[in-house]
Enzyme design. Structure first.
Site, PDB file in Angstrom:
ATOM      1  CG  ASN A   1      -1.755   1.225   1.366  1.00  0.00           C
ATOM      2  OD1 ASN A   1      -1.855   2.009   0.423  1.00  0.00           O
ATOM      3  ND2 ASN A   1      -2.364   1.416   2.533  1.00  0.00           N
ATOM      4  CD1 TRP A   2       4.072   1.092  -2.391  1.00  0.00           C
ATOM      5  CD2 TRP A   2       3.998   1.826  -4.515  1.00  0.00           C
ATOM      6  NE1 TRP A   2       4.963   0.334  -3.126  1.00  0.00           N
ATOM      7  CE2 TRP A   2       4.933   0.766  -4.440  1.00  0.00           C
ATOM      8  CE3 TRP A   2       3.784   2.424  -5.747  1.00  0.00           C
ATOM      9  CZ2 TRP A   2       5.651   0.317  -5.543  1.00  0.00           C
ATOM     10  CZ3 TRP A   2       4.495   1.979  -6.847  1.00  0.00           C
ATOM     11  CH2 TRP A   2       5.424   0.945  -6.745  1.00  0.00           C
ATOM     12  CE  LYS A   3      -0.316   3.520   4.517  1.00  0.00           C
ATOM     13  NZ  LYS A   3      -0.260   3.717   5.954  1.00  0.00           N
TER      14      LYS A   3
ATOM     15  CG  HIS B   1      -6.072   2.350   4.830  1.00  0.00           C
ATOM     16  ND1 HIS B   1      -5.667   3.307   5.727  1.00  0.00           N
ATOM     17  CD2 HIS B   1      -5.072   1.438   4.761  1.00  0.00           C
ATOM     18  CE1 HIS B   1      -4.460   2.997   6.176  1.00  0.00           C
ATOM     19  NE2 HIS B   1      -4.073   1.861   5.602  1.00  0.00           N
TER      20      HIS B   1
ATOM     21  CD  GLU C   1      -3.081   5.922   6.463  1.00  0.00           C
ATOM     22  OE1 GLU C   1      -3.041   5.885   5.214  1.00  0.00           O
ATOM     23  OE2 GLU C   1      -2.161   5.481   7.176  1.00  0.00           O
TER      24      GLU C   1
ATOM     25  CD  GLU D   1      -3.939  -2.005   7.168  1.00  0.00           C
ATOM     26  OE1 GLU D   1      -2.826  -2.255   6.739  1.00  0.00           O
ATOM     27  OE2 GLU D   1      -4.519  -0.936   6.940  1.00  0.00           O
TER      28      GLU D   1
ATOM     29  N   GLY E   1       1.581   2.608  10.837  1.00  0.00           N
ATOM     30  CA  GLY E   1       2.608   3.651  10.897  1.00  0.00           C
ATOM     31  C   GLY E   1       3.275   3.725  12.256  1.00  0.00           C
TER      32      GLY E   1
ATOM     33  CB  SER F   1       4.186  -1.726  12.330  1.00  0.00           C
ATOM     34  OG  SER F   1       3.800  -0.387  12.574  1.00  0.00           O
TER      35      SER F   1
ATOM     36  N   GLY G   1       2.559  -1.196   4.267  1.00  0.00           N
ATOM     37  CA  GLY G   1       2.722   0.223   3.949  1.00  0.00           C
ATOM     38  C   GLY G   1       4.177   0.559   3.683  1.00  0.00           C
TER      39      GLY G   1
HETATM   40  P1  PGA Z   1       2.488   0.555   7.675  1.00  0.00           P
HETATM   41  O1  PGA Z   1       1.076   0.864   6.962  1.00  0.00           O
HETATM   42  O2  PGA Z   1       2.928  -0.808   7.183  1.00  0.00           O
HETATM   43  O3  PGA Z   1       3.401   1.647   7.208  1.00  0.00           O
HETATM   44  O4  PGA Z   1       2.257   0.564   9.146  1.00  0.00           O
HETATM   45  C1  PGA Z   1       0.157  -0.173   6.740  1.00  0.00           C
HETATM   46  C2  PGA Z   1      -1.106   0.363   6.146  1.00  0.00           C
HETATM   47  O5  PGA Z   1      -1.561   1.440   6.565  1.00  0.00           O
HETATM   48  O6  PGA Z   1      -1.704  -0.272   5.241  1.00  0.00           O
END
Ligand code: PGA
Length: 257
Positions: free
Chosen positions: A11-13, A99, A101, A171, A177, A217, A238
């Protein structure tokens, strides 16, 4: 026991520029497993998706290209939204939906998640439904309640006949993060609660076919242990998916697992 193909998604966001996207795809060329052994994908910003599909084809990459969000109407007057029919038309494989976010920053609800899941299934896209406990730290009660509520509301309208095409990404909000992932016990427990919830909503047979990813993470250091858990069938990664070497390392863990 039902055999479920592992699924590893980066997931490159809102990261990477066009030349970096291209560089990544060239660097993984010839290094990805057969999609029948491990399904591998990258979710990126909409602006890159069409080019990524074309590059993945020309480089012969067994790599699915995913959106990070999708709208629920196939067409119409919805300024700024992306049509699931248009994504399917350019060869995108699926989309992350709900997600954390998006729930937190853009006020997405289980209701909108449900509409997006149905729209994805209708268009032949794989929905990766993100389920999170909206707390800042681990709370054992939430691990029981949050997935039950989220799954019941978000997936209530899904046709049981196609429900096994859904992928669930567990998640926990407090692990996204963050500095480290939860313990293996916490992850396995949550995955089991999720599978039980899916069995209540659909049937045990369907629940046994639905793949459950862990996300939050994940790193090359902890991926193997997480992938070894009975109810975990893959990872949503991520930060650690941005570097080809680290990403390939975790894909290899899934292949060996
Ligand atoms: P992260 O993000 O691996 O950087 O914690 C995961 C995600 O939000 O999909």
């Amino acid at each position: 026991m039902t055999k479920r193909t592992p699924i590893i998604i980066g997931n490159w966001k809102t990261n990477k520029k066009a030349h970096e996207v291209n560089q990544f795809l060239e660097e993984v060329q010839g290094k990805l497993p057969d999609a029948r052994d491990v399904q591998v994908g990258i979710a990126a910003q909409d602006i890159f998706l069409h080019e990524m599909v074309k590059d993945a084809n020309s480089l012969e990459l067994p790599l699915g290209i995913f959106a990070e969000n999708v709208y629920w109407a196939d067409e119409g007057s919805y300024t700024g939204e992306t049509s699931p029919a248009a994504l399917a038309d350019i060869g995108v494989s699926g989309s992350i939906i709900g997600h954390y976010e998006r729930r937190k920053l853009f006020k997405e609800t289980n209701g909108s998640v449900g509409l997006k899941v149905s729209a994805s299934l209708r268009n032949g896209l794989t929905p990766i439904v993100a389920i999170a406990e909206d707390t800042t730290r681990y709370n054992p009660d939430d691990v029981e309640m949050a997935p039950l509520t989220e799954i019941a509301v978000a997936l209530a309208g899904v046709d049981k006949a196609v429900a096994d095409r859904i992928v669930i990404a567990y998640e926990p909000a407090w692990a996204i993060g963050a500095a480290e992932a939860p313990s293996l016990e916490v992850i396995e427990h949550a995955a089991r609660v999720i599978r039980n919830s899916l069995a209540i909503l659909f049937s045990q047979d369907v629940a046994d076919k639905i793949r459950i990813q862990y996300g939050g993470s994940v790193t090359p250091e902890n991926a193997k242990g997480i992938l070894g858990l009975e109810d975990i069938d893959g990872l949503l990664i991520g930060r650690a998916s941005l570097e080809p070497a680290a990403f390939l390392n975790m894909v290899q863990d899934a292949l060996e697992g």
